[in-house]
Design an enzyme around this catalytic site. Structure first.
Site, short mmCIF file in Angstrom:
data_model
loop_
_atom_site.label_atom_id
_atom_site.label_comp_id
_atom_site.label_asym_id
_atom_site.label_seq_id
_atom_site.Cartn_x
_atom_site.Cartn_y
_atom_site.Cartn_z
N TRP A 1 -22.31 78.51 10.26
CA TRP A 1 -23.30 79.18 9.42
C TRP A 1 -24.52 79.57 10.22
CZ3 TRP A 1 -21.02 81.12 5.58
CH2 TRP A 1 -20.01 80.43 4.91
N ASP B 1 -31.80 76.87 6.29
CA ASP B 1 -30.66 77.10 5.41
C ASP B 1 -30.19 75.72 4.94
OD1 ASP B 1 -28.25 77.51 4.18
OD2 ASP B 1 -27.25 78.44 5.91
N LYS C 1 -22.94 74.72 -3.66
CA LYS C 1 -22.52 73.49 -2.99
C LYS C 1 -23.09 72.29 -3.74
CE LYS C 1 -20.77 75.99 0.45
NZ LYS C 1 -21.60 76.72 1.37
C1 LIG Z 1 -21.63 77.98 2.14
C2 LIG Z 1 -22.73 78.14 3.08
C3 LIG Z 1 -23.33 79.40 3.32
C4 LIG Z 1 -22.83 80.67 2.69
O1 LIG Z 1 -23.14 80.76 1.36
P1 LIG Z 1 -22.74 82.03 0.49
O2 LIG Z 1 -23.32 81.68 -0.85
O3 LIG Z 1 -21.25 82.13 0.48
O4 LIG Z 1 -23.39 83.21 1.09
C5 LIG Z 1 -24.40 79.45 4.19
N1 LIG Z 1 -24.87 78.35 4.79
C6 LIG Z 1 -24.33 77.13 4.58
C7 LIG Z 1 -24.90 75.93 5.27
C8 LIG Z 1 -23.24 77.00 3.72
O5 LIG Z 1 -22.69 75.78 3.52
#
Ligand SMILES: *Cc1c(COP(=O)(O)O)cnc(C)c1O
Length: 361
Positions: free
Chosen positions: A103, A173, A197
């Site tokens: 990511w 993030d 998540k």
């Molecule tokens: C799942 C995830 C993403 C991507 O998220 P989307 O909603 O599919 O754009 C980005 N960063 C992390 C750490 C993730 O676990």
């Protein structure tokens, strides 16, 4: 009621049962409105209360002050990979990124389209099995910001503390560990997290942004990509993901009712330790892939002595009502995602299953 399985999916992921049952009750007619949340105007009084209630509850959970704005946007965390550099890199056009996995790499790829990216630290040489140490970071004191990924969903590592970056704004993030513990938002310029998540269904991304950073957003940006537009429009510049925001609001209430994020963290530590302690005591049969000190409380990644056994265990757990344990292809093995809503009993039952499997194999 149909039976539910133990859902170890990395995302979209498990939600609290209390939240699902409350949503089920509201589905046909929300309170006295005579319609579901999915069917109501985003400018209605009922939705306004849902929306401002969610924001206020998030502010309570994280003790967020008035010098921050909370936005609900769409496009996933993935759109933030672009919005962060587009809004915050100019005028310096240099940013530091810490590369701790897939990511992070995707975030770096988009930032490079906007300006110069300095990789301030990376763990790619060990297939992202660890978090770079503070002393190994090569930070640029003049950078526009420093970006890091607090929890690496695929590789099962997490920052135990945020990197120290001096006066440079820190951007995080936090998609896969947001609200798993209390964080001091004052240390951050921006925290963003896709909902699916640890917070709700897919479709919304929470962005917490320090208000003074909004000055950086240029009028030249495309309207939807401009943080200032969303801030000025109170996240109602266009139609928001209303039902997702409603469920997220229920999850925030669930966290507050539990006693808040310190209590949530305590439960997460207890839960993850059950699995890690057993793995460490399994004489090397179950081997964690992440460095011990950097192990994630959310995504537990591990391997067995060979791939055949891994396939067998995945098949047998699936048949026994444990869903979603197959690891990501870039790590192999298994991954147990045990987000906030995942019950401790599910981890205990998995450990019992793993004990039997070891005995029989
Ligand atoms: C799942 C995830 C993403 C991507 O998220 P989307 O909603 O599919 O754009 C980005 N960063 C992390 C750490 C993730 O676990």
């Amino acid at each position: 009621m149909k039976k539910r399985v133990y859902n170890f999916s990395a995302g979209p992921a498990i939600l609290p049962e209390e939240v699902l049952l409350e949503a089920q009750e509201d589905l046909f007619s929300y309170k006295e409105t005579g319609m579901s949340v999915m069917e109501m105007s985003h400018r209605s009084k009922a939705y306004d209360e849902i929306f401002s209630g969610a924001i206020n509850d998030l502010k309570k959970l994280l003790n967020i002050g008035d010098n921050y704005d909370v936005l609900f946007l769409q496009g996933g965390a993935t759109l933030q990979f672009s919005m962060v550099p587009l809004n915050l890199m100019p005028p310096v056009n240099k940013a530091d990124y810490i590369n701790t996995g897939a990511w992070s790499k995707k975030a770096i790829k988009e930032a490079k389209r906007v300006g110069e990216v300095n990789i301030a630290g990376t763990s790619e040489d060990t297939n992202f099995s660890r978090i770079p140490k503070q002393s190994d970071l090569k930070l640029n004191p003049d950078a526009s910001y420093v970006h890091f990924t607090s929890n690496n969903t695929i590789f099962g590592t997490e920052f135990k503390n945020e990197p120290e970056v001096g006066n440079v704004p820190l951007v995080c993030d936090a998609s896969s560990d947001f609200l798993h513990k209390f964080i001091d938002v004052n240390k951050y310029g921006v925290v963003y997290a896709g909902a699916q998540k640890n917070m709700g269904p897919a479709g919304a991304t929470v962005v917490i942004i320090k208000k003074d950073l909004l000055e950086r957003s240029s009028d030249k940006l495309h309207t939807y990509l401009n943080y200032k537009v969303h801030s000025d429009g109170a996240s109602l510049y266009n139609t928001p993901p209303t039902f997702t925001v409603y469920i997220i609001g229920l999850v925030y209430k669930w966290l507050l009712n539990m006693g808040g994020l310190d209590e949530m963290y305590k439960r997460n530590v207890d839960k993850a330790n059950i699995l890690y302690d057993y793995m460490d005591a399994s004489d090397g049969f179950y081997k964690g892939t992440a460095a011990k000190e950097d192990r994630s409380l959310m995504n537990v990644t591990f391997r067995l002595p060979n791939e055949e056994l891994e396939k067998k265990l995945i098949a047998e757990t699936n048949a026994a009502g444990f869903s979603g344990l197959k690891g990501h292809r870039s790590v192999g093995g298994l991954r147990a995602s045990i987000y906030n809503a995942f019950p401790q009993k599910g981890v205990e039952d998995l450990v019992e299953f793993m004990k039997d499997f070891k005995k029989n194999n």
